[in-house]
Write a protein that holds these residues in place. Structure first.
Motif: not given
Length: 192
Positions: A121-149
């Motif tokens: 559960a995390m927010n990607f909080y941007f600090v550069q350019g036109k996206y400065n101050g905007s966030t993208i919210t992720i919530l999900g399952r991450n199987q860490v040893f799979h090549k791509v999750r």
């Protein structure tokens, strides 16, 4: 004696429709109302792809990830119950010294007794350019040893209001001696 008139199916349907309009109309006047997208500042929806590197650092003087819950001794062999809080840098390249684009702020925990699968559960909080101050919210399952999750984008703020989409995470580098990791994130997001 009063005469009782029979009501046809057509008349009954029409009266039911009028009653429904009255109920819906009164609800929109009170608690809920329809909104015009243009008045809300929503423009045409865009589909964007972002790529950056997530640095999860447990070692050194300034860790960006901290263990906040250790699992009990009788936990499963893979650390089920472990929880970390993060304030991880998001950079343009895989080196921690590359341009800082933002931070990943939130937490993750080992949520499977059988495999290394995190609930993230995390927010990607941007600090550069036109996206400065905007966030993208992720919530999900991450199987860490799979090549791509793949994990879902469940929302956002600022220029990512009403965001939806998904991310692909792939480990670039992992040090099992200290838990430090660098993960490449590819974010595919619909937003206004």
């Amino acid at each position: 004696m009063a005469r009782i008139h029979s009501i046809s199916k057509t008349q009954l349907t029409f009266l039911s429709f009028l009653a429904l309009l009255l109920v819906v109309g009164s609800a929109e006047d009170g608690l809920v109302r329809a909104m015009d997208r243009k008045l809300s500042g929503l423009r045409k929806e865009k589909f964007s792809h972002f790529r950056f590197y997530w640095h999860d650092v447990y070692s050194g003087k300034n860790p960006t990830a901290l263990a906040i819950v250790q699992p009990p001794a009788n936990s499963s062999k893979n650390g089920f119950g472990f929880v970390s809080m993060i304030d991880d840098p998001l950079t343009e390249g895989p080196e921690l010294s590359s341009k800082l684009l933002g931070k990943a702020q939130g937490f993750y925990g080992l949520a499977s007794q059988d495999e290394a699968a995190l609930l993230m559960a995390m927010n990607f909080y941007f600090v550069q350019g036109k996206y400065n101050g905007s966030t993208i919210t992720i919530l999900g399952r991450n199987q860490v040893f799979h090549k791509v999750r793949e994990m879902p984008v469940i929302g956002g703020s600022g220029l990512f209001r009403f965001a939806r989409g998904y991310v692909h995470a792939s480990t670039h580098k992992y040090d099992p001696s200290n838990g430090d990791a660098v993960v490449e994130y590819n974010v595919y997001v619909l937003h206004y």
